[in-house]
Design an enzyme around this catalytic site. Structure first.
Site, mmCIF file in Angstrom:
data_model
loop_
_atom_site.group_PDB
_atom_site.id
_atom_site.type_symbol
_atom_site.label_atom_id
_atom_site.label_comp_id
_atom_site.label_asym_id
_atom_site.label_seq_id
_atom_site.Cartn_x
_atom_site.Cartn_y
_atom_site.Cartn_z
ATOM 1 N N GLY A 9 0.823 -1.219 0.000
ATOM 2 C CA GLY A 9 0.000 0.000 0.000
ATOM 3 C C GLY A 9 0.850 1.260 0.000
ATOM 4 N N ALA A 10 1.908 1.258 -0.829
ATOM 5 C CA ALA A 10 2.807 2.418 -0.859
ATOM 6 C C ALA A 10 2.379 3.450 -1.902
ATOM 7 C CB ALA A 10 4.232 1.946 -1.131
ATOM 8 N N GLY A 13 -0.750 7.914 1.198
ATOM 9 C CA GLY A 13 -0.737 8.024 2.660
ATOM 10 C C GLY A 13 0.568 7.621 3.326
ATOM 11 N N GLY A 15 2.105 4.691 3.614
ATOM 12 C CA GLY A 15 3.017 3.823 2.861
ATOM 13 C C GLY A 15 3.881 4.619 1.895
ATOM 14 N N TYR A 190 -12.945 -2.897 10.551
ATOM 15 C CA TYR A 190 -11.605 -2.294 10.439
ATOM 16 C C TYR A 190 -10.848 -2.412 11.759
ATOM 17 C CZ TYR A 190 -8.002 1.325 10.351
ATOM 18 O OH TYR A 190 -6.801 2.006 10.461
#
Ligand code: NDP
Length: 315
Positions: A9-10, A13, A15, A190
């Site tokens: 997830g880079a 945000g 990442g 979550y």
């Protein structure tokens, strides 16, 4: 030689900010493991991460097949693996109905926990083989899963119960899309997934730290109120959340600062202790934080490990 770190997830945000903080040191090569290849390439370029210091590889954590393919592709690249950062996550607080991964698991827990569980279990062998002086497996946790904090007590609270929903396959067909077997609630799913992330890190530590010397750690980088994580929230929430965190709770942290914090957990020699959940105080100094009762329950961690192994096809 340069270190090699995979960050999931880079493409945005935390990442992305971490990829920048590590990539611009020149001492590391960052493998950006992302589901949207073009978005990740554009993001890396626009932040000016030097081209020779990163590679984008496709990974969709909402598909176990994609996780396995990613591991194959990474191995074929011939790079050793020195650090793995499980960072990607989805948050669906306003969803009325559950949605599912390719394998039929509720999407939040399926992506944030089960996808990462399979990924880190497969890549453990690669970390073991690395000759890098400090090897680390980092899973991003969160305050919201910790019911020993104010933020963790905002309902719906995290609660994995006896894992009956997870054992049933986390879908509506057999049992329930929620780990505890309850009604679907996106915000709770979550938080539950983040408790799983923190339990998984500790179970890795108990099972493998002594034997491998690998550092297993988790962290809460602060409230990064402006990331894409809140993209599915109602507009009023998105407008008020950043100033609320800045001026009322004072928990706000910028993406760049949070990225520096996660980068420390990846490479700073002073943060090499295993089994730790790191947090930062108001002057940005790191400290070992306490997890909630549920997030540090060793028996639950063991059971979660065993049920998850079955679901991802490792047992
Ligand atoms: P973002 O939404 O900005 O980043 C999440 C990343 O995860 C994106 O790159 C997204 O990809 C990726 N992702 C989502 N689903 C998948 C998938 N199926 N396969 C691969 N990648 C996927 O949120 P944050 O940066 O805020 O979140 C990063 C981490 O920080 C999470 O673990 C979150 O729980 C944690 N965290 C965040 C806090 C905050 O205040 N924001 C506080 C505490 C912890 P794409 O770009 O394609 O959407």
């Amino acid at each position: 030689r340069k270190g090699n770190v995979i960050i999931t997830g880079a493409s945005s945000g935390l990442g992305l900010a971490t990829a920048k903080a590590i990539g611009e040191t020149g001492e590391w090569h960052v493998i950006m493991a992302c589901r949207d290849f073009l978005k990740a390439e554009k993001a890396a370029k626009s932040l000016g991460i030097p081209k020779e210091n990163y590679t984008v590889m496709h990974l969709d954590l909402a598909s176990l097949e994609s996780v396995r393919q990613f591991v194959d592709t990474f191995r074929r690249s011939g790079r050793p693996l020195d650090a793995l950062v499980c960072n990607a996550a989805v948050y669906l607080p306003t969803a009325k109905e559950p949605t599912f991964t390719a394998d039929g698991f509720e999407l939040s827990v399926g992506t944030n926990h089960l996808g990462h569980f399979l990924l880190s279990r497969l890549l453990l062998d690669d970390l073991k083989q690395s000759d890098y002086p400090q090897k680390r497996l980092i899973i991003v946790g969160s305050i919201t899963g910790n019911t020993n904090t104010l933020a963790g007590n905002v309902p719906p609270k995290a609660n994995l119960g006896d894992l009956r929903g997870l054992s049933g396959g986390l879908n509506s067909l057999n049992c329930s899309p929620m780990i505890d077997g309850g009604e679907f609630d996106g915000a709770k799913a979550y938080k539950d997934s983040k408790v799983c992330n923190m339990l998984t890190m500790q179970e890795f530590h108990r099972r493998f730290h002594e034997e491998t010397g690998i550092t297993f750690a988790s962290l809460y980088p602060g409230c990064i109120a402006e990331t894409g994580l809140f993209r599915n929230h109602i507009p009023l929430f998105r407008a008020l959340f950043p100033p609320f965190q800045k001026y009322i709770t004072k928990g706000y942290v910028s993406e760049a600062e949070a990225g520096k914090r996660l980068a420390q957990v990846v490479r700073d020699p002073s943060l090499s202790k295993s089994g730790v959940y790191w947090s930062w105080n108001s002057t940005s100094s790191s400290f070992e934080n306490q997890l909630s009762k549920e997030a540090s329950d060793a028996e639950k961690a063991r059971k979660l490990w065993e049920v998850s192994e079955k679901l991802v096809g490792l047992a």
